[in-house]
Scaffold this motif. Structure first.
Motif, short mmCIF file in Angstrom:
data_model
loop_
_atom_site.label_atom_id
_atom_site.label_comp_id
_atom_site.label_asym_id
_atom_site.label_seq_id
_atom_site.Cartn_x
_atom_site.Cartn_y
_atom_site.Cartn_z
N LYS A 1 38.10 57.04 -42.15
CA LYS A 1 37.94 57.86 -40.94
C LYS A 1 37.25 59.20 -41.24
O LYS A 1 36.30 59.58 -40.55
N SER A 2 37.75 59.92 -42.23
CA SER A 2 37.14 61.22 -42.54
C SER A 2 35.69 61.05 -43.00
O SER A 2 34.85 61.91 -42.75
N THR A 3 35.44 59.94 -43.66
CA THR A 3 34.07 59.67 -44.11
C THR A 3 33.12 59.56 -42.91
O THR A 3 31.98 60.04 -42.96
N PHE B 1 39.54 70.69 -38.97
CA PHE B 1 39.98 69.90 -40.10
C PHE B 1 41.47 69.62 -40.06
O PHE B 1 42.23 70.29 -39.36
N GLN B 2 41.83 68.68 -40.90
CA GLN B 2 43.20 68.20 -41.03
C GLN B 2 44.24 69.33 -41.08
O GLN B 2 45.23 69.30 -40.40
N ASP B 3 44.02 70.34 -41.91
CA ASP B 3 45.07 71.34 -42.13
C ASP B 3 44.76 72.67 -41.43
O ASP B 3 45.32 73.70 -41.78
N TYR C 1 37.61 66.16 -34.55
CA TYR C 1 38.95 66.57 -34.94
C TYR C 1 39.47 65.58 -35.97
O TYR C 1 39.56 64.39 -35.70
N ASP C 2 39.81 66.10 -37.14
CA ASP C 2 40.35 65.22 -38.18
C ASP C 2 41.87 65.40 -38.24
O ASP C 2 42.35 66.45 -38.67
N GLU C 3 42.60 64.41 -37.78
CA GLU C 3 44.07 64.45 -37.78
C GLU C 3 44.59 65.75 -37.17
O GLU C 3 45.34 66.50 -37.83
MG LIG Z 1 41.12 61.50 -43.53
#
Ligand SMILES: [Mg+2]
Ligand SMILES: Nc1ncnc2c1ncn2[C@@H]1O[C@H](COP(=O)(O)OP(=O)(O)O)[C@@H](O)[C@H]1O
Length: 255
Positions: A40-42, A84-86, A163-165
């Motif tokens: 997914k992130s890729t 990003f994720q965080d 949006y990543d996670e």
């Molecule tokens: Mg990911």
């Protein structure tokens, strides 16, 4: 519009995406679901031009980004906001500096004009102006995520948001807040959005259409009704823990 046409990608000799195709019309949102490590992130890295596919094409608003010069790529990237994720805020900068950073660095706007924009943005993402001088550490996870969304919006005036996670690590009510903010952005600003998540409950709050990837392959692309009817064993397996939330979505549709 964002389109993947038969995209394959590997890290070295490790295949990550295989013959992946999908199309997201302008102004629509898609949730891309898949287990951790499914690629997914890729997909987001490829859209940002941070990596190039080995095969296939990626179109963003009619431009095939696979063959363009770096300058063109930078122009396209300017219209893409990324969360990003965080949350990934600058720890040593205040909330105001985090949100206004891009304008401070790259625009000729006066300091007080930027301050005004930052305050407006805080309101838009549902935060009080009082936190403008706080450091990210002093905020809850949900507030940090809002600041990150505000920063992405003020940095790029985006046509596309990735949006990543976006809700990972948030409690359910915070997560729900962030999801409604994402919805508001998609609906009122007509931003094309991709939300990548392994939390399937998120998906139903945001989007009516979903893509499921498994080991870098698209195994589903459709709406909730089709998702419920899917008999591919990989999808059935993936959905198993979430049977109740899927059933609820269907009930709500009839109300
Ligand atoms: Mg990911
Ligand atoms: N920079 C990298 N180099 C080598 N392998 C990577 C790199 N980034 C990710 N991978 C691998 O590629 C696969 C897909 O990763 P990723 O796109 O981050 O998946 P997801 O976001 O769905 O968890 C995983 O197996 C991961 O270990």
């Amino acid at each position: 519009m964002i389109e993947f046409r038969n995209v394959s990608f590997s890290y070295g000799d490790k295949p990550v995406l295989e013959n992946l195709s999908f199309r997201i019309p302008t102004g629509e949102a898609r949730v891309i679901m898949g287990q951790s490590g499914s690629g997914k992130s890729t997909i987001l890295r490829l859209i940002l031009g941070l990596a190039k596919p080995d095969e296939g094409d990626i179109l963003i608003e009619d431009t095939n980004i696979c063959g363009v010069r770096p300058r063109v790529l930078r122009e396209i990237r300017k219209r893409i906001g990324m969360v990003f994720q965080d949350g990934a805020l600058f720890d040593s900068m205040t909330v105001g500096e985090n949100i206004g950073y891009y304008l401070l660095e790259h625009s000729k706007m006066r300091f007080d004009e930027i301050g005004e924009k930052v305050r407006e943005m805080l309101g838009f993402v549902g935060l009080s102006e009082d936190i403008i001088d706080k450091l990210p550490d002093e905020l809850s996870g949900g507030m940090q995520r809002r600041v990150a969304i505000g920063r992405a919006l003020l940095s790029t005036d985006p046509k596309i948001m990735l949006y990543d996670e976006p809700t990972t690590g948030l409690d359910p009510s915070m997560a729900s807040n962030i999801l409604s903010l994402i919805n508001r952005l998609t609906e009122f600003k007509k931003v094309t959005s991709i939300i990548v998540t392994h939390q399937i409950a998120d998906a139903f709050e945001i989007s009516k259409k979903f893509i499921v990837i498994d080991s870098g392959k698209s195994i589903f692309d459709g709406d909730i009704t089709q998702l419920r009817q899917a008999d591919d064993s990989r999808i059935v397996e993936f959905l198993k823990p979430f049977r109740d939330s899927i059933a609820n979505v269907q009930k709500n549709e009839f109300i």
